[in-house]
Design an enzyme around this catalytic site. Sequence first.
Site, mmCIF file in Angstrom:
data_model
loop_
_atom_site.group_PDB
_atom_site.id
_atom_site.type_symbol
_atom_site.label_atom_id
_atom_site.label_comp_id
_atom_site.label_asym_id
_atom_site.label_seq_id
_atom_site.Cartn_x
_atom_site.Cartn_y
_atom_site.Cartn_z
ATOM 1 N N HIS A 177 -0.579 0.394 -2.285
ATOM 2 C CA HIS A 177 0.070 0.498 -0.977
ATOM 3 C C HIS A 177 -0.977 0.217 0.109
ATOM 4 C CE1 HIS A 177 2.095 2.106 2.520
ATOM 5 N NE2 HIS A 177 3.227 2.005 1.831
ATOM 6 N N ASN B 123 9.582 6.049 -0.968
ATOM 7 C CA ASN B 123 8.187 6.483 -0.913
ATOM 8 C C ASN B 123 8.098 7.585 0.136
ATOM 9 O OD1 ASN B 123 5.445 6.747 -0.633
ATOM 10 N ND2 ASN B 123 5.093 4.696 0.197
ATOM 11 N N GLU C 119 5.206 -5.784 1.275
ATOM 12 C CA GLU C 119 5.248 -4.924 2.454
ATOM 13 C C GLU C 119 4.313 -5.475 3.522
ATOM 14 O OE1 GLU C 119 6.781 -0.745 1.198
ATOM 15 O OE2 GLU C 119 4.609 -0.742 1.271
ATOM 16 N N GLU D 234 -1.544 1.561 2.834
ATOM 17 C CA GLU D 234 -2.214 2.762 3.363
ATOM 18 C C GLU D 234 -3.356 3.178 2.441
ATOM 19 O OE1 GLU D 234 1.334 5.139 3.804
ATOM 20 O OE2 GLU D 234 1.999 3.793 5.408
ATOM 21 N N LYS E 16 5.697 9.459 0.858
ATOM 22 C CA LYS E 16 4.356 9.604 1.442
ATOM 23 C C LYS E 16 3.967 11.082 1.500
ATOM 24 C CE LYS E 16 5.025 5.214 3.709
ATOM 25 N NZ LYS E 16 4.725 4.322 4.817
ATOM 26 N N SER F 247 9.933 -0.636 7.415
ATOM 27 C CA SER F 247 10.993 -0.309 8.379
ATOM 28 C C SER F 247 12.379 -0.762 7.920
ATOM 29 C CB SER F 247 10.661 -0.868 9.762
ATOM 30 O OG SER F 247 9.434 -0.322 10.217
ATOM 31 N N GLY G 107 6.328 1.455 9.021
ATOM 32 C CA GLY G 107 6.351 2.610 9.929
ATOM 33 C C GLY G 107 6.331 2.222 11.400
HETATM 34 P P1 PGA Z 1 8.540 2.490 6.157
HETATM 35 O O1 PGA Z 1 7.463 2.515 4.973
HETATM 36 O O2 PGA Z 1 9.888 2.250 5.539
HETATM 37 O O3 PGA Z 1 8.442 3.859 6.791
HETATM 38 O O4 PGA Z 1 8.143 1.400 7.100
HETATM 39 C C1 PGA Z 1 7.574 1.651 3.876
HETATM 40 C C2 PGA Z 1 6.413 1.876 2.944
HETATM 41 O O5 PGA Z 1 5.301 2.048 3.423
HETATM 42 O O6 PGA Z 1 6.576 1.890 1.711
#
Ligand code: PGA
Length: 249
Positions: A95, A9, A167, A97, A11, A212, A173
């Site tokens: 997601h 992803n 997640e 976010e 982003k 992460s 993140g």
């Molecule tokens: P990250 O994000 O690996 O940077 O923690 C994962 C995601 O949000 O899909």
Amino acid sequence: MRKKIVAGNWKMNTSAEQGEELAAAVAERSGETDGVLLIVAPPFTHLTKVADKLKGSAVQLSAQNCASEKSGAYTGEVSAAMIAGTGAKYCILGHSERREYYGETDATLNRKLTLCLAESLTPIFCVGEKLNERESGAHFDVVRTQLSNTLFNLSDEDFAKTIIAYEPVWAIGTGKTASPEQAQEMHAFIRKTLFEKFGDKALETAILYGGSCNPGNARALFSNSDVDGGLIGGASLKVDDFIAIAKSF
Ligand code: PGA
């Protein structure tokens, strides 16, 4: 046998040029990850260009979101049909976010699920609890509600096409990963919850871990029986890391 999947992803990262380079590098090295389905999810603007770079490789293309309406006067939105037109076969939905910053509700997500499936886009459907929900012990209830308000509305046939990503919001993140035990515990819970509704089909559903995940922790996470791969954010922007994660089964 469930599919092993590693999805990147991206982003809101990479210029068009960087995106093309990254996609070309992933395509070129995809032969190193035999038996693992690799998916990249660049920003909308890069989809057609990335599709070009992936041609001739087994790497699949995904969007990160789609509109909750089919077409029409929705300025700034991108429909499921438009995404399918780029050659993408997958779409990340729900997601955290999107839920948190753009107010996506279960009702919105139900519409998006229907629109994606109607365009033969495979949803990569995200669920996961926030830190306070885990700390108060509400994490199982939160995830069960996220599932029952959305995926439970699908037909058996549509459910069977869907990929799930667990997640935990507190791990996205942040550099803080769920422990392999925490991941397995929640993945097993998700599978059991889905089994109660969809029966054996839930045994075939890929459940990815996200938050992460990196080359240092992927092996311990992926070695769990209910963890079928990863949805990778930050580490998917570096081809070496992304491929190393995909080699961690
Ligand atoms: P990250 O994000 O690996 O940077 O923690 C994962 C995601 O949000 O899909």
